[in-house]
Scaffold this active site. Structure first.
Site, PDB file in Angstrom:
ATOM      1  N   ASP A   7       5.189  -0.021  -1.653  1.00  9.32           N
ATOM      2  CA  ASP A   7       3.982  -0.405  -2.364  1.00  9.32           C
ATOM      3  C   ASP A   7       4.058   0.192  -3.773  1.00  9.32           C
ATOM      4  OD1 ASP A   7       1.356  -1.344  -2.840  1.00  9.32           O
ATOM      5  OD2 ASP A   7       0.536   0.589  -2.249  1.00  9.32           O
ATOM      6  N   GLU A   9       0.895   0.667  -6.330  1.00 10.51           N
ATOM      7  CA  GLU A   9      -0.234   1.536  -6.670  1.00 10.51           C
ATOM      8  C   GLU A   9      -0.486   2.539  -5.550  1.00 10.51           C
ATOM      9  OE1 GLU A   9      -3.683  -0.497  -8.634  1.00 10.51           O
ATOM     10  OE2 GLU A   9      -2.534  -2.286  -8.084  1.00 10.51           O
TER      11      GLU A   9
END
Length: 205
Positions: A7, A9
């Site tokens: 991922d 953020e």
């Protein structure tokens, strides 16, 4: 060679919407996928807030242009890419992410796109496809790769479950409690160790 899917953020860069909330003084924009598992509901709410406050894409991009990756993220990613193929799977948007990608030496990013009107206001968002993180991992598995995935929020858990091994990185307490099947790490040294351990158990393709 194994593949690592990360991922963006909350793992490599700060939460973009929280940075926008702090810079604009709009606390409602602090809500992220750590708080709301329904991504469509979250984004529809964000677009309504932007319309209500008259904030266009240029304002958001200015905030993002002043952001930096998390401390240690570039070094972690550089070292990781020496051993593994790495994909960044994110529910952000190319219109947001590219300045941050440049600071991370342009890793491969799969995310979504925004639509703006003639005045530069965001009027819609277009998903690559629903559950695109899970779909990307599934496709890589179909190519006979062994996949390890890491993320921090509700919207990462389908990806973690689809991967051969999933890891939570600095998740909030509510995500830890709801998904106890995934190991939790709190720093990049721990994440690298967890990835290496998982790939060691999986073996090569």
């Amino acid at each position: 060679m194994q593949v690592v899917c990360l991922d963006l953020e909350g793992v490599l860069v700060p939460e973009i919407w929280i940075a926008v909330a702090e810079r604009t003084g709009i606390p409602e924009l602090r809500r992220t996928t750590r708080d709301e598992p329904d991504y469509d509901k979250l984004m529809r709410g964000r677009l309504e807030i932007l319309r209500r406050h008259g904030l266009g894409l240029a304002t958001i991009q200015k905030v993002i242009g002043e952001m930096q990756p998390e401390p240690g993220a570039r070094d972690f990613l550089d070292r990781l890419r020496q051993r593994y193929q790495v994909f960044i799977l994110s529910d952000t948007y190319y219109e947001f992410a590219m300045p941050l990608m440049a600071q991370l030496a342009m890793p491969t990013l799969l995310c979504h796109r925004l639509e703006t009107d003639a005045q530069g206001f965001v009027v819609a968002y277009h998903l690559r496809l629903r559950e695109q993180k899970k779909a990307a991992v599934h496709a890589l598995k179909g190519l006979n790769f062994k996949v390890v995935a890491a993320g921090d929020s509700y919207n990462d858990t389908a990806m973690l479950a689809e991967a051969h091994a999933g890891i939570l990185f600095r998740p909030p307490r509510n995500v830890i409690e709801e998904f106890p099947q995934f190991p939790v790490v709190q720093d990049y040294a721990g994440l690298r160790a967890a990835i290496d351990a998982a790939t060691g158990r999986l073996g090569d393709w």
